[in-house]
Design a protein around this motif. Structure first.
Motif, mmCIF file in Angstrom:
data_model
loop_
_atom_site.group_PDB
_atom_site.id
_atom_site.type_symbol
_atom_site.label_atom_id
_atom_site.label_comp_id
_atom_site.label_asym_id
_atom_site.label_seq_id
_atom_site.Cartn_x
_atom_site.Cartn_y
_atom_site.Cartn_z
ATOM 1 N N CYS A 43 0.832 -1.208 0.000
ATOM 2 C CA CYS A 43 0.000 0.000 0.000
ATOM 3 C C CYS A 43 0.868 1.260 0.000
ATOM 4 N N VAL A 44 1.877 1.305 0.851
ATOM 5 C CA VAL A 44 2.754 2.477 0.934
ATOM 6 C C VAL A 44 3.508 2.664 -0.376
ATOM 7 N N LEU A 45 4.051 1.593 -0.931
ATOM 8 C CA LEU A 45 4.791 1.715 -2.192
ATOM 9 C C LEU A 45 3.915 2.292 -3.297
ATOM 10 N N VAL A 46 2.730 1.725 -3.459
ATOM 11 C CA VAL A 46 1.845 2.161 -4.542
ATOM 12 C C VAL A 46 1.426 3.619 -4.358
ATOM 13 N N HIS A 47 1.003 3.980 -3.157
ATOM 14 C CA HIS A 47 0.554 5.357 -2.926
ATOM 15 C C HIS A 47 1.698 6.364 -2.976
ATOM 16 N N LEU A 61 -3.945 7.254 4.129
ATOM 17 C CA LEU A 61 -4.422 6.482 2.982
ATOM 18 C C LEU A 61 -4.481 4.987 3.300
ATOM 19 N N GLY A 62 -3.513 4.505 4.055
ATOM 20 C CA GLY A 62 -3.451 3.086 4.388
ATOM 21 C C GLY A 62 -4.110 2.724 5.700
ATOM 22 N N ASP A 63 -4.783 3.700 6.330
ATOM 23 C CA ASP A 63 -5.450 3.500 7.616
ATOM 24 C C ASP A 63 -4.498 2.891 8.645
ATOM 25 N N MET A 64 -3.317 3.513 8.775
ATOM 26 C CA MET A 64 -2.313 3.051 9.733
ATOM 27 C C MET A 64 -2.091 4.108 10.798
ATOM 28 N N ASP A 65 -1.853 3.651 12.020
ATOM 29 C CA ASP A 65 -1.472 4.601 13.061
ATOM 30 C C ASP A 65 0.002 4.953 12.868
ATOM 31 N N LYS A 66 0.449 5.961 13.596
ATOM 32 C CA LYS A 66 1.805 6.482 13.439
ATOM 33 C C LYS A 66 2.867 5.405 13.661
ATOM 34 N N THR A 67 2.704 4.608 14.712
ATOM 35 C CA THR A 67 3.690 3.570 15.034
ATOM 36 C C THR A 67 3.763 2.519 13.932
ATOM 37 N N THR A 72 6.462 0.154 9.152
ATOM 38 C CA THR A 72 6.314 -0.210 7.735
ATOM 39 C C THR A 72 7.376 0.480 6.886
ATOM 40 N N VAL A 73 7.578 1.777 7.098
ATOM 41 C CA VAL A 73 8.584 2.510 6.318
ATOM 42 C C VAL A 73 9.987 2.021 6.670
ATOM 43 N N ASP A 74 10.218 1.725 7.936
ATOM 44 C CA ASP A 74 11.525 1.153 8.332
ATOM 45 C C ASP A 74 11.791 -0.132 7.556
ATOM 46 N N ALA A 75 10.793 -0.989 7.434
ATOM 47 C CA ALA A 75 10.949 -2.260 6.712
ATOM 48 C C ALA A 75 11.203 -2.009 5.227
ATOM 49 N N LEU A 76 10.518 -1.023 4.651
ATOM 50 C CA LEU A 76 10.736 -0.688 3.233
ATOM 51 C C LEU A 76 12.139 -0.131 3.019
ATOM 52 N N GLU A 77 12.623 0.687 3.965
ATOM 53 C CA GLU A 77 13.986 1.222 3.862
ATOM 54 C C GLU A 77 15.011 0.102 3.973
ATOM 55 N N LYS A 78 14.811 -0.783 4.929
ATOM 56 C CA LYS A 78 15.745 -1.893 5.138
ATOM 57 C C LYS A 78 15.833 -2.782 3.897
ATOM 58 N N ALA A 79 14.688 -2.958 3.208
ATOM 59 C CA ALA A 79 14.651 -3.777 1.998
ATOM 60 C C ALA A 79 15.198 -3.032 0.776
ATOM 61 N N GLY A 80 15.429 -1.720 0.929
ATOM 62 C CA GLY A 80 15.934 -0.928 -0.192
ATOM 63 C C GLY A 80 14.843 -0.468 -1.150
ATOM 64 N N TYR A 81 13.584 -0.479 -0.706
ATOM 65 C CA TYR A 81 12.458 -0.127 -1.575
ATOM 66 C C TYR A 81 12.014 1.327 -1.442
ATOM 67 N N ARG A 94 8.922 15.616 5.425
ATOM 68 C CA ARG A 94 9.670 14.466 4.890
ATOM 69 C C ARG A 94 8.693 13.619 4.092
ATOM 70 N N ILE A 95 9.142 13.223 2.918
ATOM 71 C CA ILE A 95 8.303 12.376 2.079
ATOM 72 C C ILE A 95 8.912 10.976 2.023
ATOM 73 N N ILE A 96 8.104 10.028 1.565
ATOM 74 C CA ILE A 96 8.600 8.672 1.342
ATOM 75 C C ILE A 96 8.831 8.536 -0.155
ATOM 76 N N ALA A 97 10.095 8.408 -0.523
ATOM 77 C CA ALA A 97 10.472 8.268 -1.926
ATOM 78 C C ALA A 97 10.730 6.793 -2.219
ATOM 79 N N VAL A 98 10.157 6.310 -3.299
ATOM 80 C CA VAL A 98 10.320 4.910 -3.693
ATOM 81 C C VAL A 98 11.559 4.801 -4.577
ATOM 82 N N THR A 99 12.395 3.833 -4.282
ATOM 83 C CA THR A 99 13.601 3.603 -5.076
ATOM 84 C C THR A 99 13.223 2.860 -6.363
ATOM 85 N N ASP A 100 14.191 2.720 -7.274
ATOM 86 C CA ASP A 100 13.937 1.960 -8.506
ATOM 87 C C ASP A 100 13.553 0.520 -8.167
#
Length: 162
Positions: A43-47, A61-67, A72-81, A94-100
Motif C-alpha cells: 500500500c505504501v509503495l503504490v501510494h 491512505l493506508g489506515d495506519m497509526d503512526k507507530t 512499515t517505512v523502516d521495513a521498506l527502507e531496510k529492503a531498499g524499496y 519528509r516524504i517517502i520516496a520509492v527507489t527503482d
C-alpha cells in the motif's frame, strides 16, 4: 416454557462481508509474503509512487497509526524499496520516496494483488462477477459509504485503493 431465538428475517450480510474480507486478507497476506512484503508495505509503495506524499498522508491512505507506519517505512527502507527524503515543496516535511527497486517491487506486488482479486472473482460465473462488483460499488458509494457514529468506535475499515 423455553425461550427461542428470534427468527432471522434477512441474510446475515455482516457475516458474509466479514468472512469474505477476512479470508481475502489472509490470502493476500500469504501471496505478498512470498515476495517479502506485507499488504501495508504494498500500500505504501503504490501510494508513494502516485505522487509525492508525506508519511502522515500515506498513513491516512493506508489506515495506519503512526507507530505502524514507522515500522512499515523502516521495513521498506531496510529492503531498499523506499527512503525518507525532504519534500521538494516543503523543506520541513519528509516524504517517502520509492527507489527503482521499490518501483519494480510495486509493479510485481500489484500483479500479485490483482491475481488474488482475480482468483476470487473467477470462482463466480462472469455475469455474477459483474453484478457483485457493481453491487459492492453501489453499497460502498451509497448506503455503506460512511460509518455510523457509535458510542464505542468499531474498528475502521481500510480505505479503498482503487
Amino acid at each position: 416454557m423455553t425461550a427461542m431465538a428470534p427468527a432471522r428475517t434477512e441474510t446475515d450480510l455482516s457475516f458474509l462481508l466479514d468472512h469474505t474480507s477476512h479470508v481475502l486478507r489472509t490470502q493476500m497476506a500469504a501471496a505478498l509474503a512470498e515476495v517479502g512484503l506485507t499488504a501495508r508495505m504494498h500500500c505504501v509503495l503504490v501510494h508513494a509512487l502516485e505522487e509525492e506524499r508525506t508519511q502522515i498522508q500515506l498513513a491516512e491512505l493506508g489506515d495506519m497509526d503512526k507507530t505502524t507506519m514507522v515500522v512499515t517505512v523502516d521495513a521498506l527502507e531496510k529492503a531498499g524499496y523506499a527512503e525518507r527524503r525532504p519534500s521538494s515543496t516543503d523543506r520541513r516535511a519528509r516524504i517517502i520516496a520509492v527507489t527503482d527497486a521499490g518501483a519494480e517491487m510495486a509493479r510485481h506486488s500489484q500483479e500479485i494483488v490483482d491475481g488474488v482479486h482475480r482468483a476470487a472473482l473467477n470462482t463466480l460465473p462472469e455475469d455474477e462477477r459483474e453484478v457483485l462488483v457493481r453491487a459492492m460499488n453501489r453499497l460502498v458509494g451509497g448506503h455503506l459509504a460512511t460509518p455510523a457514529e457509535a458510542p464505542q468506535q468499531a474498528r475502521r475499515a481500510r480505505e479503498r485503493t482503487n
